[in-house]
Design a protein around this motif. Structure first.
Motif, PDB file in Angstrom:
ATOM      1  N   PHE A 300       0.094  -1.023   0.234  1.00  0.00           N
ATOM      2  CA  PHE A 300       0.218   0.145   0.181  1.00  0.00           C
ATOM      3  C   PHE A 300       0.558   1.539   0.258  1.00  0.00           C
ATOM      4  CE2 PHE A 300      -2.837  -3.469   1.858  1.00  0.00           C
ATOM      5  CZ  PHE A 300      -3.929  -2.879   0.993  1.00  0.00           C
ATOM      6  N   ILE A 301       2.564   1.254  -0.024  1.00  0.00           N
ATOM      7  CA  ILE A 301       3.072   2.693  -0.163  1.00  0.00           C
ATOM      8  C   ILE A 301       2.471   3.244  -1.054  1.00  0.00           C
ATOM      9  CG2 ILE A 301       5.036   3.033  -0.984  1.00  0.00           C
ATOM     10  CD1 ILE A 301       6.521   0.775   0.944  1.00  0.00           C
ATOM     11  N   GLY A 302       2.245   4.621  -0.278  1.00  0.00           N
ATOM     12  CA  GLY A 302       1.562   6.158  -1.284  1.00  0.00           C
ATOM     13  C   GLY A 302       0.501   5.824  -2.077  1.00  0.00           C
ATOM     14  N   ALA A 303      -0.412   4.358  -1.625  1.00  0.00           N
ATOM     15  CA  ALA A 303      -1.809   4.433  -1.481  1.00  0.00           C
ATOM     16  C   ALA A 303      -2.511   5.370   0.077  1.00  0.00           C
ATOM     17  CB  ALA A 303      -2.424   3.095  -1.465  1.00  0.00           C
ATOM     18  N   ASN A 304      -3.895   6.214  -0.635  1.00  0.00           N
ATOM     19  CA  ASN A 304      -4.577   6.710   0.097  1.00  0.00           C
ATOM     20  C   ASN A 304      -5.469   5.976   0.520  1.00  0.00           C
ATOM     21  OD1 ASN A 304      -5.955   8.745   1.801  1.00  0.00           O
ATOM     22  ND2 ASN A 304      -6.291  10.483   0.271  1.00  0.00           N
ATOM     23  N   LYS A 305      -5.719   5.626   1.950  1.00  0.00           N
ATOM     24  CA  LYS A 305      -6.108   4.967   2.377  1.00  0.00           C
ATOM     25  C   LYS A 305      -7.176   5.201   3.840  1.00  0.00           C
ATOM     26  CE  LYS A 305      -5.246   1.071   3.743  1.00  0.00           C
ATOM     27  NZ  LYS A 305      -4.224  -0.208   4.492  1.00  0.00           N
ATOM     28  N   ALA A 306      -7.206   7.162   3.984  1.00  0.00           N
ATOM     29  CA  ALA A 306      -8.285   7.733   4.345  1.00  0.00           C
ATOM     30  C   ALA A 306      -9.505   7.158   3.455  1.00  0.00           C
ATOM     31  CB  ALA A 306      -8.284   9.409   3.982  1.00  0.00           C
ATOM     32  N   GLU A 307     -10.332   7.075   3.145  1.00  0.00           N
ATOM     33  CA  GLU A 307     -11.351   6.832   2.445  1.00  0.00           C
ATOM     34  C   GLU A 307     -12.388   5.773   3.192  1.00  0.00           C
ATOM     35  OE1 GLU A 307     -13.750   9.293   2.205  1.00  0.00           O
ATOM     36  OE2 GLU A 307     -12.547  10.952   2.754  1.00  0.00           O
ATOM     37  N   VAL A 308     -11.393   5.366   2.535  1.00  0.00           N
ATOM     38  CA  VAL A 308     -11.787   3.590   3.069  1.00  0.00           C
ATOM     39  C   VAL A 308     -11.533   2.862   4.227  1.00  0.00           C
ATOM     40  CG1 VAL A 308      -9.486   2.000   2.691  1.00  0.00           C
ATOM     41  CG2 VAL A 308     -11.603   0.936   1.868  1.00  0.00           C
ATOM     42  N   ALA A 309     -10.655   3.479   4.826  1.00  0.00           N
ATOM     43  CA  ALA A 309     -10.650   3.482   6.487  1.00  0.00           C
ATOM     44  C   ALA A 309     -11.751   4.074   7.786  1.00  0.00           C
ATOM     45  CB  ALA A 309      -8.967   4.247   7.525  1.00  0.00           C
ATOM     46  N   LYS A 310     -12.661   4.565   6.758  1.00  0.00           N
ATOM     47  CA  LYS A 310     -13.836   5.424   7.304  1.00  0.00           C
ATOM     48  C   LYS A 310     -15.142   4.615   6.980  1.00  0.00           C
ATOM     49  CE  LYS A 310     -12.546  10.932   6.488  1.00  0.00           C
ATOM     50  NZ  LYS A 310     -13.596  11.688   5.779  1.00  0.00           N
ATOM     51  N   LYS A 311     -14.976   3.872   6.247  1.00  0.00           N
ATOM     52  CA  LYS A 311     -15.782   2.528   5.637  1.00  0.00           C
ATOM     53  C   LYS A 311     -15.380   1.589   6.351  1.00  0.00           C
ATOM     54  CE  LYS A 311     -16.629   4.349   1.379  1.00  0.00           C
ATOM     55  NZ  LYS A 311     -16.994   4.154  -0.189  1.00  0.00           N
ATOM     56  N   ILE A 312     -14.082   1.242   6.970  1.00  0.00           N
ATOM     57  CA  ILE A 312     -14.158   0.363   7.822  1.00  0.00           C
ATOM     58  C   ILE A 312     -14.504  -0.162   8.736  1.00  0.00           C
ATOM     59  CG2 ILE A 312     -12.063  -1.598   8.029  1.00  0.00           C
ATOM     60  CD1 ILE A 312     -11.208  -1.572   5.560  1.00  0.00           C
ATOM     61  N   ARG A 313     -14.240   1.484   9.425  1.00  0.00           N
ATOM     62  CA  ARG A 313     -14.553   1.315  11.073  1.00  0.00           C
ATOM     63  C   ARG A 313     -16.060   2.150  10.939  1.00  0.00           C
ATOM     64  NH1 ARG A 313      -9.843   5.796  10.939  1.00  0.00           N
ATOM     65  NH2 ARG A 313      -7.813   4.491  11.523  1.00  0.00           N
ATOM     66  N   GLN A 314     -16.536   1.738  10.296  1.00  0.00           N
ATOM     67  CA  GLN A 314     -17.759   1.313  10.737  1.00  0.00           C
ATOM     68  C   GLN A 314     -18.442   0.402  11.186  1.00  0.00           C
ATOM     69  OE1 GLN A 314     -20.135   2.728   7.227  1.00  0.00           O
ATOM     70  NE2 GLN A 314     -19.655   5.002   7.081  1.00  0.00           N
ATOM     71  N   VAL A 315     -17.456  -0.963  10.379  1.00  0.00           N
ATOM     72  CA  VAL A 315     -18.097  -2.097  11.774  1.00  0.00           C
ATOM     73  C   VAL A 315     -16.538  -3.181  12.240  1.00  0.00           C
ATOM     74  CG1 VAL A 315     -19.198  -2.060   9.147  1.00  0.00           C
ATOM     75  CG2 VAL A 315     -16.868  -2.871   9.358  1.00  0.00           C
ATOM     76  N   GLN A 316     -16.082  -1.870  12.042  1.00  0.00           N
ATOM     77  CA  GLN A 316     -14.805  -2.374  13.023  1.00  0.00           C
ATOM     78  C   GLN A 316     -13.926  -1.329  13.618  1.00  0.00           C
ATOM     79  OE1 GLN A 316     -12.916  -3.668  15.201  1.00  0.00           O
ATOM     80  NE2 GLN A 316     -13.032  -5.663  13.939  1.00  0.00           N
ATOM     81  N   PRO A 317     -14.386  -0.383  14.898  1.00  0.00           N
ATOM     82  CA  PRO A 317     -14.169   0.690  14.956  1.00  0.00           C
ATOM     83  C   PRO A 317     -12.332   0.610  15.683  1.00  0.00           C
ATOM     84  CG  PRO A 317     -16.030  -0.073  16.138  1.00  0.00           C
ATOM     85  CD  PRO A 317     -15.579  -0.988  15.307  1.00  0.00           C
TER      86      PRO A 317
END
Length: 429
Positions: A300-317
């Protein structure tokens, strides 16, 4: 053993004298003299081996541990080894690299009947050649070796003035595929192992090698994994002095800082411990200094995971996005792990996280260390002015390579355009 700590070497009370080896996180098998015969007793059995604090593996081994205890004798000794089988299947022992009668070689079906479960067989032979050897099964070998059945066998020279050293260390390299949260190795694995061990221990719980400044030191390394291991030691160069084929003649030795240990082989190297410090000693295959190493992890080097992280935290805080800047964060963050699982990168030193695991330990050389003392001396106290430090002053511009090709000629934009238009491939067609 009551613990997985390195046991102090025990000097022989009977028979010829020798300078005993020190087995990292292990011990040497006791013997008794029966007339002029040196007798040992090995018990093949299921064992529990603590690979590191917080992780235990259910293995097969000898006398309560894997690898089994080191066997030591002297060139010219007559040895008799009783082998009791407490495994659920038959077994044998092959004395790897040793010169002995064919019927004592330990190959099931070829040189002997296999040892049935619940039975005891006897191996008896003369130790005709000094050096460093190994022992392991030669019956259902794939399963039994994958379960941890192996050990080291040292035959000391009859002449105590031949190849003397002050400190003599020995350890075995082994590898396992143990799924996170589980205890048993996957014995059918042949390539993608995830636990790379020194005497079935993983960093940060591999014992250090401790020596006094000025000691002559020998390190003997056996390899019964399914791949080679380039063992690298920092701070020193050394000479390879022994293989499982025998001692290397002085004129045939060469200086090294890394020595490759082939599959099914051992190498011994020696050096004079003249540089105090805490010097890393490890396999130079980078995945072999990791724990619970996964081989299907995307980069994932260089990838922006901010948006997908928000969605994952909805089911895995508790989800934490990692790997976008490299993997170093994994060594410093406490993440939930399955039971009986060690972090992939771990270990702390006086300056922070070591970000290591697996086949990694430390050669610790100290002034004034008395003979026979192998206790961990703690962190090295660096003399003032000898530690790398941050520079906060001004810097001149760093030099860069001059523009142009390897022969010094300029590489023009028109050249690049022409290459693209021609559809040239890497083969030059």
């Amino acid at each position: 053993m009551e613990s997985a700590a390195t046991q102090p070497p025990v000097h022989p009370s009977e028979g010829p004298h020798y300078n005993p080896v020190v087995t990292l996180n292990g011990w040497s098998l006791p013997f008794r003299m029966n007339g002029n015969v040196k007798e040992f007793h090995l018990v093949a059995e299921p064992v529990e081996r603590e690979m590191a604090e917080g992780m235990t593996a259910y293995l097969w081994g000898y006398n309560g541990q894997s690898p089994g205890p080191t066997i030591e004798c002297v060139e010219g000794d007559r040895v008799r080894i009783f082998v009791s089988n407490k495994l659920p299947e038959h077994t044998t022992i092959h004395w790897h690299g040793m010169i002995l009668p064919c019927g004592m070689d330990g190959v099931a079906g070829l040189t002997q009947p296999a040892i049935p479960s619940g039975k005891t067989f006897v191996y008896e032979f003369d130790a005709v050649k000094s050096g460093t050897f190994m022992y392991h099964p030669h019956g259902d070998e794939m399963v039994q070796m994958a379960m941890g059945m192996m050990g080291m066998f040292i035959i000391h020279p009859k002449d105590p003035t031949f190849m003397p050293v002050d400190r003599d260390f020995v350890f075995m390299l082994s590898a396992y595929d143990i799924d996170p949260g589980s205890y048993l190795p996957r014995v059918m694995e042949m390539t993608d192992f995830n636990m790379w061990t020194i005497n079935s221990r993983i960093f940060p719980d591999v014992a250090p090698l401790v020596a006094a400044t000025g000691d002559r030191v020998r390190v003997r390394v056996g390899n019964l994994t399914m791949t080679n291991h380039p063992i690298h030691m920092h701070g020193y160069d050394f000479e390879v002095t022994c293989t499982d084929g025998g001692w290397v003649r002085p004129e045939a030795r060469w200086p090294e800082v890394s020595i490759d240990i082939p599959v099914g082989a051992m190498r011994a190297y020696e050096f004079d411990a003249v540089y105090p410090g805490d010097w890393a000693l490890h396999c130079h295959k980078s995945h072999h200094t990791m724990n619970a190493m996964g081989h299907e992890v995307p980069t994932f080097i260089g990838a922006n995971k901010a948006e997908v992280a928000k969605k994952i935290r909805q089911v895995q805080p508790e989800y934490m996005p990692m790997g976008t800047k490299g993997m170093a964060d994994m060594a410093e963050m406490s993440m939930p792990l399955p039971d009986n699982t060690i972090p992939m990168m771990t270990g702390w030193g006086q300056f922070g996280s070591l970000e290591m695991g697996g086949m990694f330990t430390v050669m610790k050389v100290r002034d004034g260390r008395e003979a026979g003392n192998y206790e961990d001396p703690g962190d090295y106290e660096h003399p003032p002015g000898t530690v790398a430090y941050e520079w906060t002053g001004a810097l001149a511009a760093a030099p860069t390579a001059p523009a142009g090709s390897a022969d010094g000629s300029a590489f023009r934009k028109s050249d690049v355009r022409q290459i693209k238009m021609s559809g040239s491939d890497h083969s030059g067609h």
